[in-house]
Design a protein around this motif. Structure first.
Motif, short mmCIF file in Angstrom:
data_model
loop_
_atom_site.label_atom_id
_atom_site.label_comp_id
_atom_site.label_asym_id
_atom_site.label_seq_id
_atom_site.Cartn_x
_atom_site.Cartn_y
_atom_site.Cartn_z
N PRO A 44 0.80 -1.23 0.00
CA PRO A 44 0.00 0.00 0.00
C PRO A 44 0.84 1.28 0.00
CG PRO A 44 -0.84 -1.55 1.63
CD PRO A 44 0.48 -2.08 1.15
N ILE A 45 2.02 1.25 0.59
CA ILE A 45 2.81 2.48 0.67
C ILE A 45 3.92 2.56 -0.38
CG2 ILE A 45 2.33 2.80 3.12
CD1 ILE A 45 5.18 1.78 3.68
N TYR A 46 4.31 1.44 -0.96
CA TYR A 46 5.45 1.45 -1.87
C TYR A 46 5.35 2.53 -2.96
CZ TYR A 46 9.18 0.13 -5.01
OH TYR A 46 10.29 0.18 -5.81
N PRO A 47 4.22 2.64 -3.67
CA PRO A 47 4.17 3.66 -4.74
C PRO A 47 4.23 5.09 -4.24
CG PRO A 47 2.08 2.47 -4.59
CD PRO A 47 3.02 1.84 -3.61
N LYS A 48 4.03 5.30 -2.95
CA LYS A 48 4.04 6.64 -2.36
C LYS A 48 5.42 7.05 -1.84
CE LYS A 48 -0.66 5.77 -0.86
NZ LYS A 48 -1.53 5.52 0.29
N THR A 49 6.40 6.16 -1.96
CA THR A 49 7.74 6.41 -1.43
C THR A 49 8.67 6.90 -2.54
OG1 THR A 49 8.52 4.16 -1.86
CG2 THR A 49 7.44 4.57 0.28
N PRO A 50 9.79 7.53 -2.17
CA PRO A 50 10.79 7.91 -3.18
C PRO A 50 11.29 6.69 -3.97
CG PRO A 50 11.25 9.02 -1.11
CD PRO A 50 10.16 8.02 -0.84
N GLU A 51 11.45 5.56 -3.28
CA GLU A 51 11.91 4.34 -3.95
C GLU A 51 10.88 3.87 -4.98
OE1 GLU A 51 13.70 4.40 0.22
OE2 GLU A 51 11.75 4.86 -0.66
N GLY A 52 9.61 3.90 -4.59
CA GLY A 52 8.55 3.48 -5.50
C GLY A 52 8.37 4.43 -6.67
N ASP A 53 8.65 5.70 -6.45
CA ASP A 53 8.60 6.67 -7.54
C ASP A 53 9.75 6.44 -8.50
OD1 ASP A 53 7.44 9.04 -8.77
OD2 ASP A 53 9.25 10.09 -8.08
N TYR A 54 10.91 6.13 -7.96
CA TYR A 54 12.11 5.92 -8.79
C TYR A 54 12.07 4.59 -9.54
CZ TYR A 54 17.00 5.83 -10.15
OH TYR A 54 18.16 5.78 -10.89
N ALA A 55 11.64 3.54 -8.85
CA ALA A 55 11.59 2.18 -9.45
C ALA A 55 10.19 1.61 -9.22
CB ALA A 55 12.66 1.29 -8.83
N PRO A 56 9.24 1.95 -10.09
CA PRO A 56 7.88 1.46 -9.92
C PRO A 56 7.83 -0.07 -9.87
CG PRO A 56 7.98 3.11 -11.65
CD PRO A 56 9.39 2.79 -11.27
N LEU A 57 6.84 -0.59 -9.15
CA LEU A 57 6.69 -2.03 -8.98
C LEU A 57 6.02 -2.65 -10.20
CD1 LEU A 57 7.03 -4.38 -6.91
CD2 LEU A 57 4.63 -3.97 -6.30
N ARG A 58 6.55 -3.78 -10.60
CA ARG A 58 5.96 -4.59 -11.66
C ARG A 58 5.88 -6.01 -11.12
NH1 ARG A 58 8.77 -5.36 -17.57
NH2 ARG A 58 7.27 -6.82 -18.45
N ARG A 59 4.72 -6.63 -11.22
CA ARG A 59 4.52 -7.97 -10.69
C ARG A 59 4.59 -9.01 -11.80
NH1 ARG A 59 1.94 -8.05 -5.52
NH2 ARG A 59 1.61 -5.94 -4.76
N VAL A 60 5.25 -10.13 -11.49
CA VAL A 60 5.38 -11.24 -12.42
C VAL A 60 5.10 -12.52 -11.65
CG1 VAL A 60 6.99 -12.53 -13.88
CG2 VAL A 60 7.07 -10.03 -13.86
N ASP A 61 4.27 -13.37 -12.21
CA ASP A 61 3.96 -14.65 -11.58
C ASP A 61 5.09 -15.64 -11.85
OD1 ASP A 61 2.68 -17.53 -11.66
OD2 ASP A 61 1.38 -16.29 -10.41
N LEU A 62 5.53 -16.33 -10.81
CA LEU A 62 6.63 -17.30 -10.94
C LEU A 62 6.31 -18.38 -11.96
CD1 LEU A 62 9.38 -18.39 -9.82
CD2 LEU A 62 8.01 -19.73 -8.21
N ARG A 63 5.07 -18.82 -12.00
CA ARG A 63 4.68 -19.94 -12.86
C ARG A 63 4.35 -19.53 -14.30
NH1 ARG A 63 6.54 -23.13 -9.42
NH2 ARG A 63 5.47 -23.53 -7.46
N ALA A 64 4.17 -18.25 -14.54
CA ALA A 64 3.85 -17.76 -15.89
C ALA A 64 5.15 -17.63 -16.71
CB ALA A 64 3.15 -16.41 -15.80
N PRO A 65 5.03 -17.67 -18.01
CA PRO A 65 6.23 -17.43 -18.83
C PRO A 65 6.78 -16.02 -18.53
CG PRO A 65 4.41 -18.24 -20.18
CD PRO A 65 3.85 -17.95 -18.83
N ARG A 66 8.09 -15.95 -18.45
CA ARG A 66 8.71 -14.65 -18.17
C ARG A 66 8.48 -13.72 -19.36
NH1 ARG A 66 14.37 -15.42 -16.97
NH2 ARG A 66 14.77 -15.18 -19.16
N PRO A 67 8.09 -12.48 -19.09
CA PRO A 67 7.92 -11.53 -20.19
C PRO A 67 9.23 -11.41 -21.00
CG PRO A 67 6.98 -10.65 -18.18
CD PRO A 67 7.72 -11.91 -17.81
N GLU A 68 9.09 -11.30 -22.29
CA GLU A 68 10.26 -11.24 -23.18
C GLU A 68 11.13 -10.02 -22.93
OE1 GLU A 68 9.33 -11.82 -27.29
OE2 GLU A 68 8.09 -13.59 -26.86
#
Length: 133
Positions: A44-68
């Motif tokens: 809930p707070i990550y996108p509101k932090t300087p770190e979250g602003d600098y490096a936005p979060l992207r979620r990837v499922d372990l079992r799904a094919p890795r995005p190219e």
């Protein structure tokens, strides 16, 4: 000429968003208790932090094919694993989640060592701060 004008207009209207060069990729999977804990304590707070602003979060499922467009240095075995990427290329990673203080410390070190991120100056902790004190 018309294409350039349309692209310029779309950009100025906010219809085309520039992509972030730095991202924090969270590799997760269903049923992961540590992922759930991170989601409750940090998400809930990550996108509101300087770190979250600098490096936005992207979620990837372990079992799904890795995005190219992601190039990891090795396989992901544990969840959650947080991978700092620059233009899709892994710069470093944090494996697991052992609590908010360790996460923020490790993330700050990761950003410091692999980017030009400058953390804000340390300020006294206040109620509702990142560390939850």
């Amino acid at each position: 000429m018309l294409t350039r004008i349309l692209a310029s207009a779309a950009l100025s209207l906010g219809l085309i968003l520039p992509t972030a060069a730095m991202e924090l990729v969270m590799v997760e999977q269903d049923g992961c208790a540590y992922c759930a804990r991170w989601n409750a304590e940090i998400a809930p707070i990550y996108p509101k932090t300087p770190e979250g602003d600098y490096a936005p979060l992207r979620r990837v499922d372990l079992r799904a094919p890795r995005p190219e467009n992601l190039d990891f240095k090795g396989p992901v075995i544990f969840t959650p694993t947080f991978i700092l990427v620059d233009e899709g290329v892994e710069q470093g990673r944090i494996e697991g989640y052992a609590g908010d203080e360790i996460f923020w410390t490790m993330l700050t070190m990761l950003l410091r060592d692999h980017s030009d991120f400058a953390p804000p100056e340390t300020q006294p902790e206040v109620e509702g701060s990142r560390t939850g004190n």
